[in-house]
Design a protein around this motif. Structure first.
Motif, mmCIF file in Angstrom:
data_model
loop_
_atom_site.group_PDB
_atom_site.id
_atom_site.type_symbol
_atom_site.label_atom_id
_atom_site.label_comp_id
_atom_site.label_asym_id
_atom_site.label_seq_id
_atom_site.Cartn_x
_atom_site.Cartn_y
_atom_site.Cartn_z
ATOM 1 N N PHE A 105 5.556 10.253 16.519
ATOM 2 C CA PHE A 105 5.948 9.310 17.573
ATOM 3 C C PHE A 105 4.879 9.120 18.749
ATOM 4 O O PHE A 105 5.343 8.972 19.877
ATOM 5 C CB PHE A 105 7.117 10.347 18.298
ATOM 6 N N LEU A 106 3.915 8.805 18.190
ATOM 7 C CA LEU A 106 2.602 8.507 19.222
ATOM 8 C C LEU A 106 2.784 7.025 19.874
ATOM 9 O O LEU A 106 2.549 7.041 20.954
ATOM 10 C CB LEU A 106 1.443 8.410 18.306
ATOM 11 N N ASP A 107 3.783 6.254 19.340
ATOM 12 C CA ASP A 107 3.911 4.968 19.891
ATOM 13 C C ASP A 107 4.992 5.022 20.814
ATOM 14 O O ASP A 107 4.858 4.167 21.864
ATOM 15 C CB ASP A 107 4.378 3.912 18.778
ATOM 16 N N VAL A 108 5.678 6.146 20.983
ATOM 17 C CA VAL A 108 6.732 6.330 21.934
ATOM 18 C C VAL A 108 6.630 7.272 23.117
ATOM 19 O O VAL A 108 7.375 7.361 23.900
ATOM 20 C CB VAL A 108 8.228 6.388 21.341
ATOM 21 N N LEU A 109 5.672 8.212 22.768
ATOM 22 C CA LEU A 109 5.243 9.365 23.667
ATOM 23 C C LEU A 109 4.861 8.850 24.792
ATOM 24 O O LEU A 109 4.966 9.598 25.895
ATOM 25 C CB LEU A 109 4.702 10.430 22.910
ATOM 26 N N PHE A 110 3.810 7.691 24.943
ATOM 27 C CA PHE A 110 2.881 7.799 25.943
ATOM 28 C C PHE A 110 3.145 6.314 26.764
ATOM 29 O O PHE A 110 3.749 5.493 26.054
ATOM 30 C CB PHE A 110 1.566 7.696 25.544
ATOM 31 N N PRO A 111 2.899 5.994 27.921
ATOM 32 C CA PRO A 111 2.929 4.869 28.574
ATOM 33 C C PRO A 111 2.345 3.751 27.777
ATOM 34 O O PRO A 111 1.426 3.826 27.035
ATOM 35 C CB PRO A 111 2.425 5.239 29.902
ATOM 36 N N LEU A 112 2.718 2.575 28.159
ATOM 37 C CA LEU A 112 2.605 1.348 27.190
ATOM 38 C C LEU A 112 1.061 0.963 27.544
ATOM 39 O O LEU A 112 0.424 0.141 26.854
ATOM 40 C CB LEU A 112 3.423 0.064 27.391
ATOM 41 N N THR A 191 0.665 -3.168 15.134
ATOM 42 C CA THR A 191 0.817 -3.356 13.948
ATOM 43 C C THR A 191 2.100 -2.596 13.076
ATOM 44 O O THR A 191 2.033 -2.588 12.033
ATOM 45 C CB THR A 191 -0.623 -2.509 12.900
ATOM 46 N N LEU A 192 3.024 -1.871 14.140
ATOM 47 C CA LEU A 192 3.840 -1.184 13.687
ATOM 48 C C LEU A 192 3.601 0.155 12.777
ATOM 49 O O LEU A 192 4.495 0.256 11.821
ATOM 50 C CB LEU A 192 5.024 -1.992 12.942
ATOM 51 N N THR A 193 2.444 0.587 12.984
ATOM 52 C CA THR A 193 1.813 1.487 12.112
ATOM 53 C C THR A 193 2.996 2.763 12.189
ATOM 54 O O THR A 193 2.946 3.484 11.118
ATOM 55 C CB THR A 193 0.342 1.853 12.533
ATOM 56 N N ALA A 194 3.423 3.260 13.532
ATOM 57 C CA ALA A 194 4.238 4.316 13.561
ATOM 58 C C ALA A 194 5.240 4.262 12.696
ATOM 59 O O ALA A 194 5.992 5.336 12.109
ATOM 60 C CB ALA A 194 4.518 4.554 15.016
ATOM 61 N N TYR A 201 7.249 9.359 6.039
ATOM 62 C CA TYR A 201 7.547 10.567 6.222
ATOM 63 C C TYR A 201 9.222 10.742 5.543
ATOM 64 O O TYR A 201 9.333 11.638 4.894
ATOM 65 C CB TYR A 201 7.703 10.853 7.592
ATOM 66 N N GLN A 202 9.989 9.850 5.710
ATOM 67 C CA GLN A 202 11.419 9.757 5.510
ATOM 68 C C GLN A 202 11.567 9.859 3.957
ATOM 69 O O GLN A 202 12.184 10.553 3.541
ATOM 70 C CB GLN A 202 12.105 8.753 6.033
ATOM 71 N N ILE A 203 10.674 9.336 3.213
ATOM 72 C CA ILE A 203 10.518 9.501 1.945
ATOM 73 C C ILE A 203 10.039 10.854 1.238
ATOM 74 O O ILE A 203 10.777 11.593 0.556
ATOM 75 C CB ILE A 203 9.952 8.273 1.264
ATOM 76 N N LEU A 218 0.542 14.009 5.647
ATOM 77 C CA LEU A 218 1.117 12.811 5.866
ATOM 78 C C LEU A 218 -0.065 11.703 6.116
ATOM 79 O O LEU A 218 0.000 10.697 5.516
ATOM 80 C CB LEU A 218 2.148 12.759 6.866
ATOM 81 N N PRO A 219 -0.874 11.711 7.012
ATOM 82 C CA PRO A 219 -1.808 10.607 7.265
ATOM 83 C C PRO A 219 -2.737 10.439 6.157
ATOM 84 O O PRO A 219 -3.022 9.340 5.766
ATOM 85 C CB PRO A 219 -2.429 10.946 8.390
ATOM 86 N N ASN A 220 -2.880 11.643 5.346
ATOM 87 C CA ASN A 220 -3.919 11.397 4.105
ATOM 88 C C ASN A 220 -3.094 10.767 3.103
ATOM 89 O O ASN A 220 -3.827 10.002 2.204
ATOM 90 C CB ASN A 220 -4.355 12.920 3.746
ATOM 91 N N HIS A 221 -1.791 11.034 3.034
ATOM 92 C CA HIS A 221 -1.107 10.536 1.919
ATOM 93 C C HIS A 221 -0.880 8.970 1.951
ATOM 94 O O HIS A 221 -0.677 8.242 0.938
ATOM 95 C CB HIS A 221 0.325 10.976 1.767
ATOM 96 N N ILE A 222 -0.726 8.547 3.082
ATOM 97 C CA ILE A 222 -0.421 7.069 3.395
ATOM 98 C C ILE A 222 -1.909 6.472 3.480
ATOM 99 O O ILE A 222 -1.641 5.173 3.867
ATOM 100 C CB ILE A 222 0.451 6.803 4.570
ATOM 101 N N GLN A 223 -2.999 6.994 3.148
ATOM 102 C CA GLN A 223 -4.086 6.142 3.344
ATOM 103 C C GLN A 223 -4.230 4.893 2.693
ATOM 104 O O GLN A 223 -4.924 3.748 3.091
ATOM 105 C CB GLN A 223 -5.642 6.932 2.726
ATOM 106 N N PRO A 224 -3.753 4.653 1.257
ATOM 107 C CA PRO A 224 -3.518 3.315 0.847
ATOM 108 C C PRO A 224 -2.784 2.214 1.607
ATOM 109 O O PRO A 224 -3.537 0.986 1.237
ATOM 110 C CB PRO A 224 -2.886 3.637 -0.584
#
Length: 293
Positions: A105-112, A191-194, A201-203, A218-224
């Motif tokens: 949730f790093l895109d929504v936890l912190f101020p813009l 980039t809508l990365t989150a 993660y949902q999958i 999770l971040p290691n698995h999505i490296q491609p």
């Protein structure tokens, strides 16, 4: 609508001379370690430090002690909150939920207007100015992680990423440790990365056996799909994987779990980090009531 709660002073907005550190502490021992991590960061970093914590994970004792320490050492503590979305698969254990909050949730936890955030685990001691790490050029990557060390030869048999599933999946890419990582928040949102990370993660989370180290796998698995910028090796050292010869050059000492040794974090800290005991004693003096100091 899910609400983000935060407080940010006007004078701190868009302040490029401020280093923003995100951390999580859950439980008494990790709260003790967190205070020491903060003090070590203050002692070695010349720039203004703002520490961001998840409000629901902060105990009243930690909150009051940080109020004392932040005033004494002139750093800022901010609290953020984000309710787990109803549509996202939940975790069954508290610890795995904490791990999820580190990355999902790093895109929504912190101020813009926050440009970057540096995640630093509570069980670390800072030994260098964090600005060099915080300001590193990540070559347009969203994430910067440190790859696991290969230099402690006796740990070779425990390097799970070099065999089996992870070896086949990574295809030569490094497996990165999640104890410390850097995030370009502006690029993350643009980039809508989150969103991609939450979808991945949902999958994967449909299988209860997957994501055993959620914040790391999770971040290691999505490296491609989301390449990781590999931070310099001297950014993070832990005894489990890194040789003793590499330790003097390390900017951060991490008390990561050692698969070859059964030892508490506090015992590890006193054995591995010479300055840890003095830091701990200083924190205890600072937060103790005057009649007990």
């Amino acid at each position: 609508m899910n609400k983000v709660e935060f407080s940010l002073a006007d004078e701190e907005k868009a302040n490029d001379n401020t280093i923003n550190i995100f951390s999580i502490a859950s439980g008494f021992n990790y709260e003790q370690l967190l205070r020491i991590m903060m003090l070590s960061a203050v002692k070695h970093t010349k720039h203004k430090l703002v520490f961001w914590l998840i409000d629901s994970l902060v105990s009243p004792d930690l909150r009051s002690s940080l109020d004392v320490l932040s005033k004494k050492y002139h750093f800022t503590v901010r609290f953020v909150h984000y309710k787990w979305p109803s549509w996202l698969n939940k975790q069954t254990s508290r610890m795995r939920t904490v791990w999820a909050y580190k990355v999902l949730f790093l895109d929504v936890l912190f101020p813009l207007d926050l440009k970057r955030i540096l995640f630093v685990d509570a069980d670390q001691v800072i030994r260098a100015d964090l600005y060099d790490l915080y300001s590193i050029d990540m070559k347009d990557h969203v994430y910067g992680f440190t790859a696991f060390c290969d230099s402690r030869k006796e740990a070779e048999g425990y390097r799970f990423w070099k065999t089996g599933y992870w070896k086949d999946f990574l295809q030569g890419r490094p497996y990165h440790i999640s104890a410390m990582f850097l995030v370009d928040l502006q690029r993350l949102r643009a980039t809508l990365t989150a969103d991609m990370l939450r979808g991945h993660y949902q999958i994967l989370s449909r299988d209860a056996e997957s994501l055993s180290n959620l914040d790391q796998d999770l971040p290691n698995h999505i490296q491609p799909r989301i390449p990781i910028f590999t931070l310099p090796k001297d950014g993070l050292w832990c005894e489990s994987w890194c040789s003793d010869e590499d330790k003097p050059k390390a900017k951060i000492i991490d008390l990561c779990s050692n698969p070859a040794r059964a030892e508490s974090k506090l015992d590890s800290a006193m054995r591995i980090i010479p300055e840890w005991r003095a830091l701990n004693e200083q924190v205890l003096r600072d937060i103790s009531p005057p009649e007990l100091a």
